[in-house]
Design a protein around this motif. Structure first.
Motif, PDB file in Angstrom:
ATOM      1  N   GLN A  26       7.966  -1.740   9.545  1.00  0.00           N
ATOM      2  CA  GLN A  26       7.896  -2.363   8.310  1.00  0.00           C
ATOM      3  C   GLN A  26       7.742  -3.653   8.752  1.00  0.00           C
ATOM      4  OE1 GLN A  26       6.044  -2.303   5.684  1.00  0.00           O
ATOM      5  NE2 GLN A  26       6.597   0.156   5.004  1.00  0.00           N
ATOM      6  N   PRO A  27       6.994  -5.189   8.535  1.00  0.00           N
ATOM      7  CA  PRO A  27       6.950  -6.835   9.189  1.00  0.00           C
ATOM      8  C   PRO A  27       8.678  -7.037   8.972  1.00  0.00           C
ATOM      9  CG  PRO A  27       4.872  -6.643   7.729  1.00  0.00           C
ATOM     10  CD  PRO A  27       6.181  -5.314   8.043  1.00  0.00           C
ATOM     11  N   GLU A  28       9.484  -8.075   9.270  1.00  0.00           N
ATOM     12  CA  GLU A  28      10.399  -8.751   8.707  1.00  0.00           C
ATOM     13  C   GLU A  28      10.496  -9.499   7.721  1.00  0.00           C
ATOM     14  OE1 GLU A  28      13.072  -6.821   9.180  1.00  0.00           O
ATOM     15  OE2 GLU A  28      12.249  -5.893  10.805  1.00  0.00           O
ATOM     16  N   VAL A  80      -3.350  -6.383   2.794  1.00  0.00           N
ATOM     17  CA  VAL A  80      -1.469  -5.440   3.236  1.00  0.00           C
ATOM     18  C   VAL A  80      -0.719  -5.710   3.449  1.00  0.00           C
ATOM     19  CG1 VAL A  80      -0.659  -3.147   3.626  1.00  0.00           C
ATOM     20  CG2 VAL A  80      -2.936  -3.190   2.828  1.00  0.00           C
ATOM     21  N   ARG A  81       0.844  -5.651   2.900  1.00  0.00           N
ATOM     22  CA  ARG A  81       1.762  -7.359   3.324  1.00  0.00           C
ATOM     23  C   ARG A  81       3.131  -6.016   3.526  1.00  0.00           C
ATOM     24  NH1 ARG A  81       0.811 -10.160  -0.525  1.00  0.00           N
ATOM     25  NH2 ARG A  81       2.191  -9.471  -1.770  1.00  0.00           N
ATOM     26  N   LYS A  82       3.342  -4.665   3.199  1.00  0.00           N
ATOM     27  CA  LYS A  82       3.968  -3.834   3.624  1.00  0.00           C
ATOM     28  C   LYS A  82       3.077  -2.166   3.003  1.00  0.00           C
ATOM     29  CE  LYS A  82       8.913  -5.119   3.238  1.00  0.00           C
ATOM     30  NZ  LYS A  82       9.874  -4.663   3.788  1.00  0.00           N
ATOM     31  N   VAL A  83       3.501  -1.602   3.510  1.00  0.00           N
ATOM     32  CA  VAL A  83       3.169   0.114   3.561  1.00  0.00           C
ATOM     33  C   VAL A  83       4.261   0.709   3.627  1.00  0.00           C
ATOM     34  CG1 VAL A  83       1.656   2.412   5.370  1.00  0.00           C
ATOM     35  CG2 VAL A  83       1.424   0.130   5.639  1.00  0.00           C
ATOM     36  N   ASN A  96      -1.415   0.388  12.586  1.00  0.00           N
ATOM     37  CA  ASN A  96      -2.923   0.448  12.097  1.00  0.00           C
ATOM     38  C   ASN A  96      -3.384  -0.313  10.664  1.00  0.00           C
ATOM     39  OD1 ASN A  96      -4.557   2.151  13.856  1.00  0.00           O
ATOM     40  ND2 ASN A  96      -2.716   3.335  13.743  1.00  0.00           N
ATOM     41  N   ILE A  97      -2.637   0.667   9.690  1.00  0.00           N
ATOM     42  CA  ILE A  97      -3.041  -0.237   8.282  1.00  0.00           C
ATOM     43  C   ILE A  97      -3.052  -1.937   8.304  1.00  0.00           C
ATOM     44  CG2 ILE A  97      -2.392  -0.340   6.271  1.00  0.00           C
ATOM     45  CD1 ILE A  97      -2.172   2.750   6.221  1.00  0.00           C
ATOM     46  N   LEU A 115       1.265  -1.236   0.343  1.00  0.00           N
ATOM     47  CA  LEU A 115       0.098  -0.183  -0.052  1.00  0.00           C
ATOM     48  C   LEU A 115       1.179   1.351   0.475  1.00  0.00           C
ATOM     49  CD1 LEU A 115      -3.136   1.010  -0.042  1.00  0.00           C
ATOM     50  CD2 LEU A 115      -2.721   1.320   2.314  1.00  0.00           C
ATOM     51  N   TYR A 116       0.583   2.176  -1.791  1.00  0.00           N
ATOM     52  CA  TYR A 116       1.571   3.524  -1.786  1.00  0.00           C
ATOM     53  C   TYR A 116       0.449   4.702  -0.938  1.00  0.00           C
ATOM     54  CZ  TYR A 116       3.910   0.196  -3.777  1.00  0.00           C
ATOM     55  OH  TYR A 116       5.053  -1.116  -4.501  1.00  0.00           O
ATOM     56  N   VAL A 117       1.068   5.675   0.733  1.00  0.00           N
ATOM     57  CA  VAL A 117       0.365   6.313   1.183  1.00  0.00           C
ATOM     58  C   VAL A 117       0.842   7.336   0.590  1.00  0.00           C
ATOM     59  CG1 VAL A 117      -1.402   7.012   2.831  1.00  0.00           C
ATOM     60  CG2 VAL A 117      -0.795   4.390   2.401  1.00  0.00           C
TER      61      VAL A 117
END
Length: 161
Positions: A159-161, A141-144, A133-134, A105-107
């Motif tokens: 970010q998750p590893e 969604v895996r990455k923001v 939150n996202i 997701l690109y915000v």
């Protein structure tokens, strides 16, 4: 024999009407889609710890031409319901663009996101909490990736590893 039928007729009619009203109300409730329960995480004014609140966000409607992600982020930027939690960013911050592609997701937020006030979280903490939150609310969604005024910010944060 006839009198016993007359005796039960009002009870049968009452039961039928009750079941009819119940069925209609269930159908109307399902069709109206009152909203979706979402979790919101904010930083506390008191001890700078993170606290969670849950609220119903209006259901996503395609005719609004706003993605479910944008709708959630706008709600998040509005701040907490309770006044004991800090807003993530300055209250004038808006979502300028939001795009979902291949699990990412690109915000893009407006430049007001850079204006950390005495009442809001720091920009770095706000970006971290926005991502958190996202990721909690949307399993797809895996990455923001967060951008402010078109520029990437704090790429490794939250970010998750």
């Amino acid at each position: 024999m006839m009198s016993s039928r007359k005796k039960f007729l009002p009870a049968i009619i009452s039961c039928f009407l009750f079941l009819l009203v119940l069925a209609v109300s269930i159908v109307l409730f399902i069709c109206s889609k009152p909203g979706v329960r979402r979790v919101f995480i904010f930083e506390s004014f008191d001890d700078n710890r993170e606290y969670m609140e849950s609220r119903t966000v209006p259901s996503y409607r395609k005719e609004d031409n706003v993605s479910v992600y944008t709708q959630y982020i706008q709600e998040l930027l509005g701040g907490a319901v309770t006044d004991r939690y800090r807003p993530l960013f300055d209250t004038a911050t808006r979502v300028t663009a939001c795009m979902f592609r291949d699990g990412a997701l690109y915000v893009d937020l407006s430049e007001e996101a850079l204006l950390a006030t005495a009442t809001s979280s720091t920009t770095e903490k706000a970006c971290e909490m926005l991502k958190k939150n996202i990721l909690i609310n949307f399993s797809s969604v895996r990455k923001v990736y967060v951008f402010i005024n078109g520029y990437p910010v704090y790429e490794g944060v939250g970010q998750p590893e």
